[in-house]
Design an enzyme around this catalytic site. Structure first.
Site, PDB file in Angstrom:
ATOM      1  N   THR A 186       0.879  -1.171   0.000  1.00 18.47           N
ATOM      2  CA  THR A 186       0.000   0.000   0.000  1.00 18.47           C
ATOM      3  C   THR A 186       0.914   1.217   0.000  1.00 18.47           C
ATOM      4  O   THR A 186       2.030   1.160   0.518  1.00 18.47           O
ATOM      5  CB  THR A 186      -0.888   0.054   1.251  1.00 18.47           C
ATOM      6  N   GLU A 331      -5.721  -3.734  -0.820  1.00 17.78           N
ATOM      7  CA  GLU A 331      -6.066  -4.913  -0.016  1.00 17.78           C
ATOM      8  C   GLU A 331      -7.187  -5.738  -0.627  1.00 17.78           C
ATOM      9  O   GLU A 331      -7.482  -6.837  -0.180  1.00 17.78           O
ATOM     10  CB  GLU A 331      -6.498  -4.476   1.400  1.00 17.78           C
ATOM     11  N   LYS A 440     -15.272  16.385  12.276  1.00 22.05           N
ATOM     12  CA  LYS A 440     -16.306  16.286  13.305  1.00 22.05           C
ATOM     13  C   LYS A 440     -16.607  17.675  13.840  1.00 22.05           C
ATOM     14  O   LYS A 440     -15.788  18.266  14.529  1.00 22.05           O
ATOM     15  CB  LYS A 440     -15.859  15.352  14.433  1.00 22.05           C
ATOM     16  N   TRP A 445     -20.908  14.943  11.560  1.00 22.49           N
ATOM     17  CA  TRP A 445     -19.798  14.692  10.666  1.00 22.49           C
ATOM     18  C   TRP A 445     -19.978  15.475   9.366  1.00 22.49           C
ATOM     19  O   TRP A 445     -21.077  15.537   8.822  1.00 22.49           O
ATOM     20  CB  TRP A 445     -19.713  13.198  10.325  1.00 22.49           C
TER      21      TRP A 445
HETATM   22  P1  ADP Z   1      -3.264   3.663  -0.477  1.00 27.19           P
HETATM   23  O1  ADP Z   1      -3.461   4.938  -1.285  1.00 27.19           O
HETATM   24  O2  ADP Z   1      -3.364   3.854   1.001  1.00 27.19           O
HETATM   25  O3  ADP Z   1      -2.175   2.787  -0.915  1.00 27.19           O
HETATM   26  P2  ADP Z   1      -5.165   2.364  -2.081  1.00 27.19           P
HETATM   27  O4  ADP Z   1      -4.518   2.936  -3.271  1.00 27.19           O
HETATM   28  O5  ADP Z   1      -5.393   0.937  -1.984  1.00 27.19           O
HETATM   29  O6  ADP Z   1      -4.492   2.790  -0.771  1.00 27.19           O
HETATM   30  O7  ADP Z   1      -6.478   3.186  -1.912  1.00 27.19           O
HETATM   31  C1  ADP Z   1      -7.596   2.727  -1.243  1.00 27.19           C
HETATM   32  C2  ADP Z   1      -8.419   3.870  -0.776  1.00 27.19           C
HETATM   33  O8  ADP Z   1      -8.623   4.837  -1.804  1.00 27.19           O
HETATM   34  C3  ADP Z   1      -9.796   3.474  -0.357  1.00 27.19           C
HETATM   35  O9  ADP Z   1      -9.805   2.928   0.931  1.00 27.19           O
HETATM   36  C4  ADP Z   1     -10.542   4.791  -0.448  1.00 27.19           C
HETATM   37  O10 ADP Z   1     -10.334   5.598   0.678  1.00 27.19           O
HETATM   38  C5  ADP Z   1      -9.889   5.465  -1.615  1.00 27.19           C
HETATM   39  N1  ADP Z   1     -10.704   5.281  -2.817  1.00 27.19           N
HETATM   40  C6  ADP Z   1     -10.545   4.384  -3.800  1.00 27.19           C
HETATM   41  N2  ADP Z   1     -11.474   4.540  -4.745  1.00 27.19           N
HETATM   42  C7  ADP Z   1     -12.268   5.560  -4.358  1.00 27.19           C
HETATM   43  C8  ADP Z   1     -13.432   6.206  -4.901  1.00 27.19           C
HETATM   44  N3  ADP Z   1     -13.963   5.860  -6.054  1.00 27.19           N
HETATM   45  N4  ADP Z   1     -13.971   7.201  -4.178  1.00 27.19           N
HETATM   46  C9  ADP Z   1     -13.447   7.597  -3.006  1.00 27.19           C
HETATM   47  N5  ADP Z   1     -12.367   7.036  -2.453  1.00 27.19           N
HETATM   48  C10 ADP Z   1     -11.778   6.034  -3.118  1.00 27.19           C
END
Ligand code: ADP
Length: 543
Positions: A186, A331, A440, A445
């Site tokens: 990640t 994940e 918050k 929220w």
């Molecule tokens: P990271 O950036 O932490 O490595 P990922 O690339 O796996 O993680 O991103 C996952 C996260 O991206 C999700 O948990 C969510 O918060 C955000 N995300 C992914 N797609 C969308 C979407 N279409 N709209 C809003 N948030 C999104």
């Protein structure tokens, strides 16, 4: 009593075998770092992925050893997707946008044995190679002639010389479908990078799911451009699903500017594209400036961050392109939900349809989700209003991170996404926020995404990040940090007035801060942590 069906393991090699047998002539087109556009076919990829497997087998590796890539989207990366995993090694896709220190940390944590990289990333490799003692083989994705003699990287080899001499015949080994196939960390938007270790089974099931009509809807009639990088979350399964359906693939390489992406799309008659909102912003900017039109593009899948409504409207109204909103995470392989209307919604008025399309969508079969109260853990209703922590489970959802203590990761088999969401009666999920970004205010929220979306709809705004600021009475109040479009004029008062009638008064930001740029993370997402750091000395105007 057991069923009497054949037991074929779900292996990644079966995808490339299928693509070669049934779609050998389907084109794979790549813009290369060499500067040209390269053409091959699924048949060509299949042959060269067997050469990759043979070449790997000469290195004295053991099954399960990690072979890392540091590469753009292109045919060589695709060969590695199939060659590495197919031969029983683990393909570890590294994100070249990471800071060198973080990259070295990940390589060491993963204990990569081989690192294969696009020549664009040679400076990065030079910066980290002394800190990566587990890597025994450094391979540059180029011809022998293009390998610099003075690279300073010991034993640096050319990919073409390394694999090009190998036979293109190879019997893919058969093994347990639960075997690890690939690894992706990640990007650390929320803490230290964590390794997600996919299996052959999870990858193949995910590829099936992703191709479904109410998911990415892929077929042999499509020409697909995955702008979403192959180094992050498997390019949303596109390489695997495209092999399953025999679609043409068009890879943009490292040229992600609007002009390059547009020209390649038009030349290769792309029908479907996939990427994060920031990339589409550049493309739309280029098209607007040049008064351009799409010749063949029908739909684009947008995910990774919330798709701003203004972007969806521009695609649809100005260019006739459907935006399909999707949500997922590393994940989850990464696909969780895709927003395609149900039959009974197609008769809805345009406005009502639009508000559904803006949601992140319905789960793809294979993923199960629910929202729960953050304190009690009780499941919350699917009424489209009640929001709670979003939990998921399924055969392509992680059960644990590589080499970490995972004993407390799942709760009754459910994975906590870290997102806050609503789910409506039709099962459409909408992300309100990441749980750490929710504001918050006075016990209520406020969704930072909603605040950002309104700002993004203003014609003078290029990018907007909403963050919470401490407030003596309300705990937190939102402010919006804005990058203006080049040459655009916009005052704080004008933007605040723009919120009137679009949201409740208490959900309107208290202030606007104009900045030159908002830091983006390695996957093109706004880094709110960094925005907060930049505003360490900022104080809310309190009346
Ligand atoms: P990271 O950036 O932490 O490595 P990922 O690339 O796996 O993680 O991103 C996952 C996260 O991206 C999700 O948990 C969510 O918060 C955000 N995300 C992914 N797609 C969308 C979407 N279409 N709209 C809003 N948030 C999104």
């Amino acid at each position: 009593m057991l069923g009497l069906m054949q037991n074929h393991p779900l292996l990644i090699s079966s995808l490339i075998t299928h693509a070669e047998r049934h779609h050998a002539e389907a084109a794979i087109v790549s813009r290369r770092v060499e500067g040209d556009v390269h053409r091959t076919t699924w048949g060509g990829i299949a042959k060269r992925s067997r050469q990759v497997a043979n070449a790997l087998n000469t290195l004295g590796l053991s099954r399960g050893d990690r072979v890392a890539t540091l590469a753009w989207n292109g045919y060589r990366h695709l060969e590695l997707y199939f060659g590495v995993s197919g031969a029983g090694y683990v393909l570890h896709t590294l994100n070249p946008r990471l800071h060198p220190e973080q990259l070295a940390w990940i390589v060491n944590h993963a204990e990569d044995s081989v690192l294969v990289f696009d020549t664009t990333f040679l400076p990065l490799v030079k910066a980290v190679h002394t800190q990566c003692p587990t890597v025994k083989h450094w391979i540059a994705l180029c011809d022998a002639a293009a390998v610099p003699a003075d690279s300073g990287v010991p034993g640096l080899q050319s990919y073409e010389a390394w694999m090009g001499q190998q036979p293109d015949t190879y019997d893919w080994p058969q093994f347990d479908e639960h075997t690890a196939s690939s690894l992706c960390y990640t990007s650390g938007t929320t803490g230290n990078p964590k390794g997600v270790l996919y299996s052959h089974r999870s990858t193949v099931l995910h590829a099936y799911g992703a191709a479904l009509p109410d998911a990415l809807n892929l077929s042999s009639r499509d020409s697909i451009m995955p702008v979403v990088p192959m180094f992050h979350a498997n390019a949303w399964a596109v390489p695997y699903s495209a092999a399953a359906v025999g679609a043409k693939l068009v890879f943009p390489g490292g040229a992600l500017d609007g002009k390059s992406v547009y020209e390649l799309m038009e030349a290769e008659q792309v029908t479907m594209a996939a990427g994060v909102p920031t990339v589409w912003q550049m493309l739309l900017g280029h098209m607007e400036a040049g008064g351009l039109r799409f010749g063949t593009l029908q739909r684009t899948v947008i995910g990774g961050s919330a798709c701003p409504p203004a972007m969806m409207d521009t695609f649809k109204q100005r260019y006739g392109v459907d935006v399909i909103h999707a949500w997922g995470m590393t994940e989850m392989s990464p696909l969780g939900t895709v927003c395609i209307l149900k039959g009974h919604q197609e008769g809805l008025a345009a406005d009502a349809q639009r508000s559904v399309r803006l949601k992140q969508g319905r789960v793809v079969y294979g993923v199960d989700m629910k929202i729960v109260d953050p304190d009690s853990g009780a499941e919350l209703p699917w009424d489209g209003k009640t929001y709670g922590d979003l939990l998921v489970r399924g055969p392509w959802v992680t059960a644990g991170y590589f080499k970490l203590d995972n004993s407390a990761l799942l709760k009754d088999g459910w994975f906590h996404t870290g997102d806050v969401a609503t789910i409506d009666a039709d099962g459409f999920m909408q992300i309100t926020d990441r749980s750490k970004d929710v504001i918050k205010s006075g016990g209520e929220w406020i969704s930072s995404i909603d605040v950002e979306n309104i700002a993004m709809a203003h014609p003078a705004v290029a990018m907007a990040a909403c963050i919470g600021m401490p407030h003596p009475k309300w705990d937190e109040r939102p402010i919006v940090v804005v990058v203006k479009k080049p040459g655009a004029q916009l005052s704080r008062e004008e933007l605040l007035a723009f919120y009137e009638g679009k949201t409740a008064k208490w959900q309107t930001p208290d202030d606007v801060v104009f900045v030159e740029a908002i830091p983006l993370g390695a996957t093109g997402k706004m880094q709110k942590m960094k925005v907060r750091e930049q505003l360490a000395d900022y104080r809310l105007p309190i009346a």
